[in-house]
Scaffold this motif. Structure first.
Motif, PDB file in Angstrom:
ATOM      1  N   THR A 123       0.985  -1.200  -0.084  1.00 36.15           N
ATOM      2  CA  THR A 123       0.053   0.183  -0.028  1.00 36.15           C
ATOM      3  C   THR A 123       1.064   1.159  -0.211  1.00 36.15           C
ATOM      4  N   LYS A 180      -9.422   3.048  -6.015  1.00 38.94           N
ATOM      5  CA  LYS A 180      -8.564   3.281  -4.746  1.00 38.94           C
ATOM      6  C   LYS A 180      -9.287   3.338  -3.605  1.00 38.94           C
ATOM      7  N   GLU A 224      -3.147   3.808   1.343  1.00 46.18           N
ATOM      8  CA  GLU A 224      -4.075   3.585   0.050  1.00 46.18           C
ATOM      9  C   GLU A 224      -3.628   2.717  -0.642  1.00 46.18           C
ATOM     10  N   THR A 225      -4.561   1.895  -1.313  1.00 47.96           N
ATOM     11  CA  THR A 225      -4.253   0.914  -1.867  1.00 47.96           C
ATOM     12  C   THR A 225      -5.369   0.790  -3.301  1.00 47.96           C
ATOM     13  N   SER A 226      -4.880   0.066  -4.208  1.00 44.63           N
ATOM     14  CA  SER A 226      -5.912  -0.009  -5.360  1.00 44.63           C
ATOM     15  C   SER A 226      -6.128  -1.394  -5.713  1.00 44.63           C
TER      16      SER A 226
END
Lengths: 154, 112
Positions: free
Chosen positions: A45, A69, A61-63
Motif C-alpha cells: 500500500t 482506490k 492507500e491501495t488499489s
C-alpha cells in the motif's frame, strides 16, 4: 508442511487470531510496522500518513485490480515500542465497518520473534464479510468450484 | 531458508492452479475415481501435452497425487490438501502469509 502463519477463526465469534513466527530479531519485526517506506513494501500500500504514537493516526492507500482506490485508515490507541500496538482499522467507504486490532510482538530468541494479531470485528457478520475479501481478487469462482469438488469427496 | 521460500511459493500456487478452468475440470473428473493421464486427456479437446502440463501443475501443488499400477500411472485427488485449501479462512490466511513472507525477506537486509 508447517504453516508459518497460523489463523484461528471460530464459528459464531466476531474475532480472528493470527500468529506468525519470524526469523528476525524482535527489533526488526517491530521496525517493519513503524517505518513508512518499509510498510509500503510488504503491505503493498501507499503510506500517506503514519504517526506511531499514542493517539496518532495512519492513512494508507491501495488499489484493486480494476484501479479503484481504497483508503485504509485508523487511530493508534496504544504504542509501546517492541511490545505492543493497539489500533483501529477501517477500509473507508467499503461498508465493512471498523475493526479493533491488538498487535503483540514477542521475543523468542536473539534472532527470532513472534507476532500475535487479535482482530475484533463489530459482529460475526462483519468478520465473515472481511474474511471473504481475498475472494474479490479473482478467487471467488475458483473457491466455489473447489467447495463443489470437496463435497463430492465426502 | 531455501526450503521455506520454496514451500511458500508452492502454497501461493495452489490458488493459481485453481484459477484455471481446465484444471478445475480435471479435479472434478477425478473427484469420483482415479484415472490415467490418457483417460483424463480423452475428456478434453486440448492437446495431450497441454493436459500433461496441467496434471504436472496440480501434482506440484499437492492437489493431485500419483500411484504406479503396473505400467500405468494413475492420478488421484489428494483429499487432505483439497479440504485444507477449501477451508473458509484459507484465502485470508494466505493473504497474510504472503505479506509476512515479504516482511521477513525485506527485513533480513536490515541490521538492528
Amino acid at each position: 508442511m508447517e504453516l508459518k502463519t497460523k489463523m484461528k477463526a471460530e464459528e459464531g465469534k466476531q474475532e480472528v487470531f493470527i500468529t506468525r513466527e519470524f526469523d528476525l530479531p524482535l527489533e526488526l519485526l517491530f521496525r517493519a510496522y513503524v517505518e513508512p517506506d518499509i510498510v509500503e513494501q510488504w503491505m503493498g500500500t501507499k503510506v500517506l500518513n503514519l504517526e506511531c504514537k499514542q493517539l496518532g493516526s495512519y492513512h494508507f492507500e491501495t488499489s484493486d485490480p480494476h484501479g479503484n482506490k481504497f483508503s485504509l485508515i485508523g487511530v493508534i490507541h496504544e504504542f509501546i515500542p517492541n511490545y505492543k500496538i493497539t489500533r483501529t482499522f477501517e477500509m473507508e467507504n467499503a461498508g465493512y465497518g471498523v475493526q479493533l486490532e491488538f498487535l503483540e510482538f514477542e521475543k523468542l530468541t536473539e534472532d527470532t520473534s513472534k507476532l500475535h494479531m487479535h482482530i475484533v470485528f463489530r459482529s460475526t457478520f462483519h468478520r465473515d464479510q472481511m474474511l471473504e475479501i481475498p475472494f474479490a481478487y479473482g478467487l471467488s469462482m475458483a473457491h466455489d468450484r473447489l467447495q463443489l469438488i470437496v463435497k463430492q469427496l465426502k | 531458508m531455501q526450503l521455506n521460500a520454496y514451500t511458500m511459493k508452492l502454497r501461493r500456487d495452489v490458488f493459481q492452479a485453481l484459477a484455471d478452468p481446465t484444471r478445475r475440470a480435471i479435479l472434478l473428473l477425478l473427484a469420483s475415481q482415479s484415472m490415467t493421464a490418457g483417460a483424463i486427456a480423452a475428456n478434453f479437446d486440448s492437446a495431450r501435452p497441454t493436459v500433461s502440463k496441467h496434471l504436472q501443475i496440480l501434482t506440484e501443488c499437492d492437489l493431485l497425487a500419483q500411484e504406479q499400477s503396473g505400467r500405468e500411472i494413475h492420478y488421484f485427488i489428494n483429499g487432505k490438501k483439497m479440504k485444507e485449501v477449501a477451508e473458509f479462512i484459507e484465502p485470508f490466511r494466505s493473504m497474510w502469509e504472503g505479506r509476512f513472507s515479504k516482511l521477513e525477506a525485506l527485513m533480513k537486509k536490515y541490521k538492528i
